[in-house]
Design a protein around this motif. Structure first.
Motif, PDB file in Angstrom:
ATOM      1  N   ASP A  25      33.384  24.319  -0.241  1.00  0.00           N
ATOM      2  CA  ASP A  25      34.414  23.293  -0.319  1.00  0.00           C
ATOM      3  C   ASP A  25      33.707  21.937  -0.382  1.00  0.00           C
ATOM      4  N   ALA A  26      33.963  21.169  -1.427  1.00  0.00           N
ATOM      5  CA  ALA A  26      33.280  19.888  -1.628  1.00  0.00           C
ATOM      6  C   ALA A  26      33.569  18.898  -0.510  1.00  0.00           C
ATOM      7  N   ARG A  27      34.614  19.147   0.273  1.00  0.00           N
ATOM      8  CA  ARG A  27      34.925  18.244   1.383  1.00  0.00           C
ATOM      9  C   ARG A  27      34.012  18.477   2.586  1.00  0.00           C
ATOM     10  N   ASP A  28      33.381  19.637   2.655  1.00  0.00           N
ATOM     11  CA  ASP A  28      32.466  19.939   3.751  1.00  0.00           C
ATOM     12  C   ASP A  28      31.131  19.244   3.523  1.00  0.00           C
ATOM     13  N   LEU A  29      30.442  18.915   4.618  1.00  0.00           N
ATOM     14  CA  LEU A  29      29.145  18.264   4.508  1.00  0.00           C
ATOM     15  C   LEU A  29      28.085  19.277   4.064  1.00  0.00           C
ATOM     16  N   PRO A  30      27.085  18.840   3.288  1.00  0.00           N
ATOM     17  CA  PRO A  30      26.081  19.758   2.728  1.00  0.00           C
ATOM     18  C   PRO A  30      25.065  20.228   3.772  1.00  0.00           C
ATOM     19  N   PHE A  31      25.475  21.174   4.574  1.00  0.00           N
ATOM     20  CA  PHE A  31      24.637  21.718   5.643  1.00  0.00           C
ATOM     21  C   PHE A  31      24.830  23.237   5.635  1.00  0.00           C
ATOM     22  N   THR A  32      23.851  23.967   6.155  1.00  0.00           N
ATOM     23  CA  THR A  32      23.854  25.445   6.163  1.00  0.00           C
ATOM     24  C   THR A  32      24.098  26.007   4.763  1.00  0.00           C
ATOM     25  N   ILE A  33      23.395  25.423   3.787  1.00  0.00           N
ATOM     26  CA  ILE A  33      23.400  25.943   2.429  1.00  0.00           C
ATOM     27  C   ILE A  33      21.953  26.053   1.963  1.00  0.00           C
ATOM     28  N   LYS A  34      21.718  26.819   0.898  1.00  0.00           N
ATOM     29  CA  LYS A  34      20.380  26.913   0.305  1.00  0.00           C
ATOM     30  C   LYS A  34      20.539  27.066  -1.195  1.00  0.00           C
ATOM     31  N   LEU A  35      19.974  26.105  -1.939  1.00  0.00           N
ATOM     32  CA  LEU A  35      20.216  26.001  -3.368  1.00  0.00           C
ATOM     33  C   LEU A  35      18.941  26.095  -4.194  1.00  0.00           C
ATOM     34  N   TYR A  36      17.867  26.610  -3.629  1.00  0.00           N
ATOM     35  CA  TYR A  36      16.608  26.706  -4.370  1.00  0.00           C
ATOM     36  C   TYR A  36      16.818  27.552  -5.619  1.00  0.00           C
ATOM     37  N   GLU A  37      16.153  27.166  -6.711  1.00  0.00           N
ATOM     38  CA  GLU A  37      16.356  27.824  -7.998  1.00  0.00           C
ATOM     39  C   GLU A  37      15.315  28.894  -8.303  1.00  0.00           C
ATOM     40  N   ALA A  38      14.330  29.076  -7.427  1.00  0.00           N
ATOM     41  CA  ALA A  38      13.270  30.047  -7.691  1.00  0.00           C
ATOM     42  C   ALA A  38      13.117  30.998  -6.512  1.00  0.00           C
ATOM     43  N   SER A  39      12.692  32.219  -6.820  1.00  0.00           N
ATOM     44  CA  SER A  39      12.402  33.180  -5.756  1.00  0.00           C
ATOM     45  C   SER A  39      11.161  32.742  -4.996  1.00  0.00           C
ATOM     46  N   GLU A  40      11.121  33.028  -3.694  1.00  0.00           N
ATOM     47  CA  GLU A  40       9.943  32.713  -2.888  1.00  0.00           C
ATOM     48  C   GLU A  40       9.916  33.608  -1.668  1.00  0.00           C
ATOM     49  N   ARG A  41       8.714  33.724  -1.092  1.00  0.00           N
ATOM     50  CA  ARG A  41       8.547  34.528   0.106  1.00  0.00           C
ATOM     51  C   ARG A  41       8.044  33.664   1.258  1.00  0.00           C
ATOM     52  N   LEU A  42       8.507  34.029   2.437  1.00  0.00           N
ATOM     53  CA  LEU A  42       8.199  33.259   3.634  1.00  0.00           C
ATOM     54  C   LEU A  42       6.735  33.404   4.009  1.00  0.00           C
ATOM     55  N   THR A  43       6.102  32.282   4.324  1.00  0.00           N
ATOM     56  CA  THR A  43       4.727  32.259   4.817  1.00  0.00           C
ATOM     57  C   THR A  43       4.698  31.450   6.105  1.00  0.00           C
ATOM     58  N   PRO A  44       3.626  31.565   6.912  1.00  0.00           N
ATOM     59  CA  PRO A  44       3.547  30.786   8.142  1.00  0.00           C
ATOM     60  C   PRO A  44       3.572  29.273   7.925  1.00  0.00           C
ATOM     61  N   ALA A  45       3.307  28.827   6.691  1.00  0.00           N
ATOM     62  CA  ALA A  45       3.332  27.395   6.414  1.00  0.00           C
ATOM     63  C   ALA A  45       4.747  26.841   6.342  1.00  0.00           C
TER      64      ALA A  45
END
Length: 348
Positions: free
Chosen positions: A156-176
């Motif tokens: 909903d565009a009325r909600d603030l942009p938080f708790t979302i993730k919009l990255y366009e590329a796949s990635e894997r979690l690292t300790p960094a």
């Protein structure tokens, strides 16, 4: 706390009242189980369920079920679930979990899920109609020993942009990279064998628990410590209708997340000391704010200072919980219906 893996928590003690009712419950093979935990949000829950049903109709060859865990609702959720199950075109299982907390609810859902792939979706989210197509494509690769999360857009565009993730590329979690928010718990998937290997969610964490958040982040860290990758993919999309439209609600959530993350650092200090780097980096960034350097989130005007303060508070609270022996270990009770569900899944 020692995490003891077992077959999808079949001996995990929880107060549940499963009500598996659906016209298609006889379907012999289930590829995916959607697990939705809810409390007093019947209206948004119905929209979430409708989106899951619609996605299943679009990709009907990928057999699915829905497990909804009611975590103590008092708004008529159970009656609405019963009505939905009567007409649902996918199997619906309603589970009542009386112990408070999102982690406890997730554990109850795990115990009843029968699908090969488990998908956690929050009750204020809606699935994209192509979600199952994306999910099947990713799991068709045969790589099952990982946790995978997808794109989370603002519903909903009325909600603030938080708790979302919009990255366009796949990635894997690292300790960094800080694990918090790398894969969001509102759109988190895994093979059932992964859940059996990692074990139950830590019920000290998560909304409704004493540490308020990070039960999903704790799960990611535990996966990494077992050598399992954590992967983000830019599809498998859900729309998050979180409803937060004022700075006060976002600030409260920001602090809750930081509390849980601080506890997480202390819990894993021996085996994942790299988490402490993120505490140091946050503290350094907080002091640099005093010299006019960027805040944590300029758009939402969020500072690094609450992160530092709440990280310390979270570590202190976790230490207190450990000293208190919370949660108290209760005698394990074999849950026959959960065991039957797992036996059925293993036999396929």
């Amino acid at each position: 706390m020692t995490d003891r893996p077992h077959p999808l928590l079949r001996d995990h003690q929880f107060a549940s009242a499963p009500v598996p009712t659906s016209p298609r419950s006889e379907r012999p093979s289930l590829e995916v189980s959607f697990i939705v935990c809810t409390r007093d949000r019947a209206a948004v829950l119905e929209a979430c369920i409708a989106s899951i049903q619609a996605a299943c109709r679009v990709h009907a060859t990928f057999a699915a079920e829905l497990v909804v865990v009611d975590n103590g609702s008092r708004d008529g959720t159970s009656k609405r679930l019963a009505a939905i199950a009567e007409t649902s075109d996918i199997p619906v299982t309603a589970v009542s979990e009386t112990r408070p907390g999102l982690a406890a609810a997730r554990n109850a859902g795990l115990a009843r899920a029968r699908g090969r792939v488990l998908v956690f979706v929050d009750d204020d989210c809606k699935l994209d109609r192509d979600y199952l197509r994306d999910l099947e494509r990713h799991y068709r690769s045969g790589e099952k020993w990982l946790i995978r999360g997808g794109r989370v857009e603002l519903g909903d565009a009325r909600d603030l942009p938080f708790t979302i993730k919009l990255y366009e590329a796949s990635e894997r979690l690292t300790p960094a990279v800080h694990p918090g928010g790398f894969v969001l718990g509102c759109n988190m998937t895994m093979h059932r064998d992964v859940a059996a290997r990692i074990g139950s969610f830590d019920e000290r964490f998560g909304a409704g628990g004493p540490l308020r958040s990070a039960e999903d982040t704790d799960y990611l860290v535990r996966a990494m410590l077992l050598g399992m990758p954590v992967e983000y993919v830019p599809d498998m999309t859900v729309l998050h209708h979180h409803g937060r439209r004022d700075r006060k609600s976002i600030d409260r959530l920001h602090r809750d997340y930081s509390l849980g993350n601080g506890a997480l650092c202390l819990k894993h200090v021996r085996h994942a000391p790299w988490l402490l780097r993120h505490v140091y980096w946050s503290a350094r960034a907080a002091f640099r704010e005093l010299a006019g350097r960027p805040r944590f989130d300029r758009d939402l005007d969020l500072s690094h200072w609450p992160i530092v303060v709440m990280n310390l508070a979270g570590a202190a609270r976790f230490a207190l919980l450990v000293m208190m022996g919370w949660p108290k270990r209760l005698p394990l009770r074999h849950d026959r219906q959960a065991s039957e569900a797992n036996a059925e899944a293993r036999a396929r």
